[in-house]
Design a protein around this motif. Structure first.
Motif, mmCIF file in Angstrom:
data_model
loop_
_atom_site.group_PDB
_atom_site.id
_atom_site.type_symbol
_atom_site.label_atom_id
_atom_site.label_comp_id
_atom_site.label_asym_id
_atom_site.label_seq_id
_atom_site.Cartn_x
_atom_site.Cartn_y
_atom_site.Cartn_z
ATOM 1 N N VAL A 174 36.929 42.721 24.114
ATOM 2 C CA VAL A 174 36.854 41.657 23.108
ATOM 3 C C VAL A 174 37.377 42.191 21.781
ATOM 4 N N LEU A 175 38.231 41.432 21.127
ATOM 5 C CA LEU A 175 38.664 41.761 19.771
ATOM 6 C C LEU A 175 38.307 40.584 18.866
ATOM 7 N N VAL A 176 37.646 40.887 17.753
ATOM 8 C CA VAL A 176 37.201 39.841 16.834
ATOM 9 C C VAL A 176 38.151 39.801 15.642
ATOM 10 N N ILE A 177 38.592 38.614 15.296
ATOM 11 C CA ILE A 177 39.452 38.449 14.118
ATOM 12 C C ILE A 177 38.595 38.604 12.869
ATOM 13 N N HIS A 178 38.929 39.565 12.031
ATOM 14 C CA HIS A 178 38.123 39.818 10.841
ATOM 15 C C HIS A 178 38.540 38.927 9.684
ATOM 16 N N GLU A 179 37.575 38.173 9.165
ATOM 17 C CA GLU A 179 37.754 37.468 7.894
ATOM 18 C C GLU A 179 36.524 37.787 7.051
ATOM 19 N N ASP A 180 36.734 38.011 5.778
ATOM 20 C CA ASP A 180 35.646 38.481 4.910
ATOM 21 C C ASP A 180 34.417 37.584 4.969
ATOM 22 N N ALA A 181 34.625 36.278 4.796
ATOM 23 C CA ALA A 181 33.478 35.376 4.722
ATOM 24 C C ALA A 181 32.765 35.300 6.068
ATOM 25 N N ALA A 182 33.529 35.196 7.135
ATOM 26 C CA ALA A 182 32.923 35.048 8.456
ATOM 27 C C ALA A 182 32.171 36.300 8.865
ATOM 28 N N ALA A 183 32.715 37.457 8.496
ATOM 29 C CA ALA A 183 32.079 38.720 8.871
ATOM 30 C C ALA A 183 30.972 39.106 7.891
ATOM 31 N N SER A 184 31.039 38.580 6.683
ATOM 32 C CA SER A 184 30.119 38.849 5.577
ATOM 33 C C SER A 184 30.326 40.227 4.957
ATOM 34 N N TYR A 185 31.393 40.921 5.340
ATOM 35 C CA TYR A 185 31.742 42.161 4.635
ATOM 36 C C TYR A 185 33.252 42.354 4.737
ATOM 37 N N PRO A 186 33.819 43.099 3.771
ATOM 38 C CA PRO A 186 35.264 43.314 3.793
ATOM 39 C C PRO A 186 35.687 44.186 4.975
ATOM 40 N N PHE A 187 36.968 44.125 5.334
ATOM 41 C CA PHE A 187 37.445 44.919 6.471
ATOM 42 C C PHE A 187 37.181 46.410 6.259
ATOM 43 N N PRO A 225 31.535 47.304 32.852
ATOM 44 C CA PRO A 225 32.799 46.689 33.267
ATOM 45 C C PRO A 225 33.644 46.302 32.055
ATOM 46 N N MET A 226 32.969 45.978 30.949
ATOM 47 C CA MET A 226 33.727 45.733 29.715
ATOM 48 C C MET A 226 34.114 47.094 29.145
ATOM 49 N N GLN A 227 35.388 47.285 28.886
ATOM 50 C CA GLN A 227 35.885 48.610 28.506
ATOM 51 C C GLN A 227 35.805 48.897 27.007
ATOM 52 N N PHE A 228 36.100 47.882 26.194
ATOM 53 C CA PHE A 228 36.106 48.154 24.753
ATOM 54 C C PHE A 228 35.900 46.881 23.938
ATOM 55 N N THR A 229 35.527 47.081 22.684
ATOM 56 C CA THR A 229 35.417 45.985 21.715
ATOM 57 C C THR A 229 36.051 46.463 20.415
ATOM 58 N N GLY A 230 36.299 45.541 19.518
ATOM 59 C CA GLY A 230 36.862 45.947 18.235
ATOM 60 C C GLY A 230 37.130 44.763 17.335
ATOM 61 N N TRP A 231 37.670 45.077 16.157
ATOM 62 C CA TRP A 231 38.078 44.068 15.191
ATOM 63 C C TRP A 231 39.593 44.124 15.027
ATOM 64 N N LEU A 232 40.191 42.995 14.687
ATOM 65 C CA LEU A 232 41.585 42.947 14.250
ATOM 66 C C LEU A 232 41.583 42.518 12.791
ATOM 67 N N ARG A 233 42.294 43.262 11.951
ATOM 68 C CA ARG A 233 42.410 42.824 10.563
ATOM 69 C C ARG A 233 43.105 41.468 10.549
#
Ligand SMILES: [Zn+2]
Length: 539
Positions: free
Chosen positions: A191-204, A225-233
């Motif tokens: 899973v990769l989460v799209i980072h936005e300041d307001a939605a994440a509540s903190y800056p990248f 079974p899930m291999q990795f997670t992360g954020w995308l700027r």
């Protein structure tokens, strides 16, 4: 009468119980470089556990851990990503290499080598699966072998109206951890989460600078079974979308529809490879108690996490140590001061437990381990009061309640605050989901009434504007960074006020014999009701 006389009354009421000076001294020591950022399993842990145990003993408390000790072991696995991790996006055969820590983050789930090559990308909307609300973007979608890209927060946080997810306030399903679990259950590889300041509540910067830090999980490590997670700027994500003729704002609009279904982003794939070293070790919660005079088998727990983020990972630059002066030497020092206050004062009717949790920063692991295996029965635990204050502020006129509208403890909090001349206000940013982000939550989800609050920002000197300026600077610059270090200019006046309120609240809960519960309709109420018969009502 205006509030000024009340504030002065508060100052005199606070002074004999709580010492801002002692809190300051404990913060100074716990946040010093000798404690190395209090990383669980690192050199700073031994120092911290010893310091806290000695401080509790000096205050005259009894050991509150297992087997007559000051601690409870917490078995953890540390996952260190080795240098050389790779993450890339490919669209139509054109590959863009990402730099974890700079424009993306990468957290591996398994020990050893992880290798994912050209896994297709699926856009999962908000990635919120909630069958009770009829939302499941993954229904009928095959996620096996695929990487899901999702938006942060929940579907209605910026919709302008309530879609069933409490409007702007974040629901649990909007937390990234919930999204990871939902996608994992649906069979996704990552899973990769799209980072936005307001939605994440903190800056990248916050997530980026934590990228190289080790991840921790409760032992034993189970193969995932899930291999990795992360954020995308954000710019990386919008660029990826543009290259596939998609656009973020219109995707958000469609993702707000209850009928939204995840779909493959054609021609786009993700590759990731990394090595992870897994190390099992034992960390410790530190616990002390004061036995109750007339209801010793009933409990009120004060909790604060002792850990911070320790030393930087292999890619860290400059200052090595994330001292965690505010987060959470402050809450820990406040709890020590409360222990001293209770030890000096009249013995409370119920037993008071003071718990310094480990590994909060790694996913509330110490509190979770305790709540799963409690030393004091949860059914007889009247309340958990969590101290994780977040910013050191000067004297204020208010106390900020986190995650309001859940438990009857909030009424007691308002009374306790009024006794020291303060009013309770709601946190200004409920979309950040703070109620799920600290150590009271493992108790709440098991039905134990749990409350968190922090020093207010309506400052006696300068009002809310002055308070906001301090909070915003801390959030943008210092939160979880090496710059969260002790500042000799801090007065700890706000911390002492917060401690005074916490003292009043705990004292009331310990002595009046009541069992405050959850407000009707709050999801944690059912778990509490199942143990109602074990609680003897107050006479
Ligand atoms: Zn914290």
């Amino acid at each position: 009468m205006g509030f000024l006389p009340l504030v002065f009354a508060a100052a005199t009421a606070v002074a004999p119980i709580v010492s801002a000076e002692r809190i300051r001294e404990d913060v100074r020591v716990l946040a010093s470089d000798e404690f190395a950022g209090r990383g669980p399993g690192e050199a700073g842990e031994d120092r911290t556990v010893e310091y806290l145990s000695k401080a509790f003993a000096a205050a005259g408390l009894e050991p509150g851990g297992v087997d007559g000790l000051w601690s409870q072991p917490v078995h953890l696995v540390r996952l260190d990503r080795q240098s050389g991790a790779r993450l890339s996006l490919t669209v139509d055969g054109q590959t863009q290499s990402l730099t974890p820590g700079d424009n993306a983050t990468l957290v591996l789930r398994n020990a050893g080598r992880t290798e994912v090559e050209d896994a297709p990308i699926v856009f999962g909307g908000y990635g919120v699966v909630d069958s009770s609300r009829g939302w499941d973007p993954y229904r009928g979608v095959d996620l096996s072998g695929k990487i899901v890209v999702v938006l942060a927060n929940d579907p209605d946080f910026e919709a302008g109206h309530d879609l069933g997810f409490e409007g702007r306030r974040m629901v649990l399903a909007g937390r990234i951890g919930s999204k990871f679990e939902a996608a994992s259950r649906a069979g996704a590889l990552g899973v990769l989460v799209i980072h936005e300041d307001a939605a994440a509540s903190y800056p990248f910067m916050q997530v980026g600078s934590g990228d190289a830090l080790p991840a921790f999980v409760l032992a034993p490590l189970k193969p995932s079974p899930m291999q990795f997670t992360g954020w995308l700027r954000r710019d990386v994500a919008t660029d990826l979308l543009a290259r596939t003729s998609l656009e973020l704002d219109s995707l958000k609009r469609s993702a707000r529809e209850p009928s939204f279904s995840a779909f493959a982003i054609g021609r786009a794939t993700v590759s990731a490879s990394a090595d992870v070293r897994a190390t099992e070790f034992t960390s410790h919660n530190v616990l002390a108690r004061i036995k109750g005079s007339s209801r010793p088998d009933e409990y009120v727990i004060y909790g604060a996490h002792w850990d911070a983020n320790g030393r930087n990972g292999p890619d860290g630059k400059g200052d090595e140590i994330r001292n965690g002066a505010v987060d959470n030497a402050t809450g820990t020092a406040e709890m020590l001061e409360l222990a001293r206050a209770f030890a000096k004062g009249p013995r409370p009717a119920r037993t008071m437990v003071f718990a310094a949790w480990t590994a909060e920063e790694k996913g509330l692991l110490g509190a979770e381990a305790y709540a799963a295996n409690p030393i004091y029965p949860l059914a007889k635990t009247a309340a958990v009061i969590n101290l994780d204050p977040h910013v050191v502020l000067p004297a204020a006129r208010n106390i900020e309640l986190i995650g309001g509208g859940r438990t009857e403890l909030e009424l007691r909090l308002a009374e306790s605050a009024a006794k020291v001349g303060l009013r309770v206000t709601l946190e200004p940013n409920p979309e950040a989901g703070w109620y799920f982000r600290s150590d009271h939550f493992p108790f709440a989800k098991r039905g134990v009434p749990a409350i968190a609050f922090r020093a207010g920002r309506d400052l006696v000197d300068g009002g809310t504007a002055a308070g906001n300026a301090i909070v915003e600077t801390y959030n943008a610059r210092d939160y979880h960074q090496t710059t969260d270090a002790f500042d000799p200019g801090w007065t700890f006046a706000g911390t002492a006020q917060e401690a005074a309120v916490a003292y009043e609240l705990g004292r009331t809960l310990a002595n009046d014999g009541g069992w405050p519960g959850w407000y009707p309709g709050v999801e944690y109420g059912a778990a509490r009701i199942s143990s109602d018969a074990e609680r003897i009502p107050a006479k």
